[in-house]
Design a protein around this motif. Structure first.
Motif, mmCIF file in Angstrom:
data_model
loop_
_atom_site.group_PDB
_atom_site.id
_atom_site.type_symbol
_atom_site.label_atom_id
_atom_site.label_comp_id
_atom_site.label_asym_id
_atom_site.label_seq_id
_atom_site.Cartn_x
_atom_site.Cartn_y
_atom_site.Cartn_z
ATOM 1 N N MET A 178 0.842 -1.178 0.000
ATOM 2 C CA MET A 178 0.000 0.000 0.000
ATOM 3 C C MET A 178 0.885 1.239 0.000
ATOM 4 N N GLU A 179 0.327 2.296 -0.426
ATOM 5 C CA GLU A 179 1.021 3.584 -0.439
ATOM 6 C C GLU A 179 0.968 4.230 0.945
ATOM 7 N N PRO A 180 2.041 4.875 1.375
ATOM 8 C CA PRO A 180 2.047 5.506 2.699
ATOM 9 C C PRO A 180 1.066 6.664 2.836
ATOM 10 N N ASN A 181 0.590 7.214 1.744
ATOM 11 C CA ASN A 181 -0.354 8.343 1.804
ATOM 12 C C ASN A 181 -1.804 7.878 1.658
ATOM 13 N N ILE A 182 -2.082 6.657 2.048
ATOM 14 C CA ILE A 182 -3.423 6.084 1.882
ATOM 15 C C ILE A 182 -4.482 6.838 2.681
ATOM 16 N N GLY A 183 -4.147 7.374 3.818
ATOM 17 C CA GLY A 183 -5.124 8.046 4.678
ATOM 18 C C GLY A 183 -5.646 7.083 5.730
ATOM 19 N N SER A 184 -5.911 7.613 6.893
ATOM 20 C CA SER A 184 -6.269 6.761 8.022
ATOM 21 C C SER A 184 -7.609 6.045 7.853
ATOM 22 N N HIS A 185 -8.592 6.721 7.269
ATOM 23 C CA HIS A 185 -9.903 6.086 7.097
ATOM 24 C C HIS A 185 -9.831 4.942 6.085
ATOM 25 N N LYS A 186 -9.111 5.142 5.009
ATOM 26 C CA LYS A 186 -8.978 4.071 4.007
ATOM 27 C C LYS A 186 -8.166 2.905 4.564
ATOM 28 N N LEU A 187 -7.120 3.208 5.336
ATOM 29 C CA LEU A 187 -6.346 2.136 5.959
ATOM 30 C C LEU A 187 -7.226 1.337 6.906
ATOM 31 N N HIS A 188 -8.029 2.015 7.707
ATOM 32 C CA HIS A 188 -8.915 1.310 8.639
ATOM 33 C C HIS A 188 -9.921 0.451 7.884
ATOM 34 N N GLN A 189 -10.482 0.959 6.805
ATOM 35 C CA GLN A 189 -11.410 0.164 5.990
ATOM 36 C C GLN A 189 -10.714 -1.072 5.430
ATOM 37 N N HIS A 190 -9.483 -0.900 4.947
ATOM 38 C CA HIS A 190 -8.721 -2.026 4.403
ATOM 39 C C HIS A 190 -8.472 -3.078 5.487
ATOM 40 N N LEU A 191 -8.093 -2.636 6.677
ATOM 41 C CA LEU A 191 -7.843 -3.579 7.765
ATOM 42 C C LEU A 191 -9.113 -4.312 8.186
ATOM 43 N N ARG A 192 -10.243 -3.622 8.195
ATOM 44 C CA ARG A 192 -11.506 -4.290 8.519
ATOM 45 C C ARG A 192 -11.835 -5.361 7.492
ATOM 46 N N ILE A 226 -0.434 5.268 13.370
ATOM 47 C CA ILE A 226 0.451 4.324 12.677
ATOM 48 C C ILE A 226 1.074 4.982 11.456
ATOM 49 N N LEU A 227 0.256 5.641 10.650
ATOM 50 C CA LEU A 227 0.769 6.292 9.446
ATOM 51 C C LEU A 227 1.773 7.382 9.795
ATOM 52 N N GLU A 228 1.533 8.105 10.892
ATOM 53 C CA GLU A 228 2.482 9.131 11.327
ATOM 54 C C GLU A 228 3.804 8.491 11.753
ATOM 55 N N ARG A 229 3.712 7.402 12.487
ATOM 56 C CA ARG A 229 4.941 6.725 12.935
ATOM 57 C C ARG A 229 5.756 6.224 11.749
ATOM 58 N N ILE A 230 5.085 5.637 10.768
ATOM 59 C CA ILE A 230 5.795 5.144 9.580
ATOM 60 C C ILE A 230 6.423 6.298 8.820
ATOM 61 N N SER A 231 5.702 7.389 8.666
ATOM 62 C CA SER A 231 6.207 8.505 7.864
ATOM 63 C C SER A 231 7.345 9.258 8.540
ATOM 64 N N THR A 232 7.415 9.197 9.867
ATOM 65 C CA THR A 232 8.476 9.928 10.561
ATOM 66 C C THR A 232 9.667 9.052 10.919
ATOM 67 N N ASP A 233 9.602 7.759 10.643
ATOM 68 C CA ASP A 233 10.727 6.876 10.943
ATOM 69 C C ASP A 233 11.830 7.112 9.922
ATOM 70 N N ASP A 234 13.033 7.308 10.417
ATOM 71 C CA ASP A 234 14.147 7.609 9.503
ATOM 72 C C ASP A 234 14.958 6.370 9.125
ATOM 73 N N TRP A 266 6.635 -2.157 6.597
ATOM 74 C CA TRP A 266 5.978 -2.252 7.896
ATOM 75 C C TRP A 266 4.730 -3.120 7.748
ATOM 76 N N ALA A 267 4.499 -4.029 8.681
ATOM 77 C CA ALA A 267 3.299 -4.867 8.688
ATOM 78 C C ALA A 267 2.312 -4.305 9.702
ATOM 79 N N ILE A 268 1.078 -4.184 9.275
ATOM 80 C CA ILE A 268 0.004 -3.647 10.109
ATOM 81 C C ILE A 268 -1.057 -4.734 10.194
ATOM 82 N N GLY A 296 -7.698 -7.474 7.306
ATOM 83 C CA GLY A 296 -6.994 -7.813 8.525
ATOM 84 C C GLY A 296 -5.507 -7.517 8.537
ATOM 85 N N ARG A 297 -4.941 -7.161 7.393
ATOM 86 C CA ARG A 297 -3.492 -6.943 7.311
ATOM 87 C C ARG A 297 -3.180 -5.984 6.170
ATOM 88 N N ALA A 298 -2.122 -5.215 6.363
ATOM 89 C CA ALA A 298 -1.621 -4.325 5.302
ATOM 90 C C ALA A 298 -0.114 -4.198 5.469
#
Length: 73
Positions: free
Chosen positions: A1-15, A57-65, A25-27, A18-20
């Motif tokens: 998935m793209e890191p700019n997916i957005g939190s609502h779309k990521l949550h829908q995908h996980l529902r 989660i998306l913030e943590r991934i985007s700020t990890d160096d 990074w594994a979610i 169950g995994r992304a």
């Protein structure tokens, strides 16, 4: 998935699935929680299974160096 997916779309995908994966990074959704595993295979955090948790989660991934060395203590 793209890191700019957005939190609502990521949550829908996980529902639905169950995994992304984003940038190695594994979610994984499990009931009321989502756990985050870094690209080195270490679980690094648990978050609420909602859009706000996905935003954190998306913030943590985007700020990890990726400059730190991961391992057990």
């Amino acid at each position: 998935m793209e890191p700019n997916i957005g939190s609502h779309k990521l949550h829908q995908h996980l529902r639905a699935h169950g995994r992304a994966e984003i940038d190695g990074w594994a979610i994984n959704a499990d009931g009321a929680e989502i756990w985050l595993t870094n690209p080195y295979g270490l679980d690094v955090g648990f978050y609420a299974n909602d859009a706000e948790g996905c935003a954190r989660i998306l913030e943590r991934i985007s700020t990890d160096d990726h400059e730190r060395e991961w391992g057990t203590l």
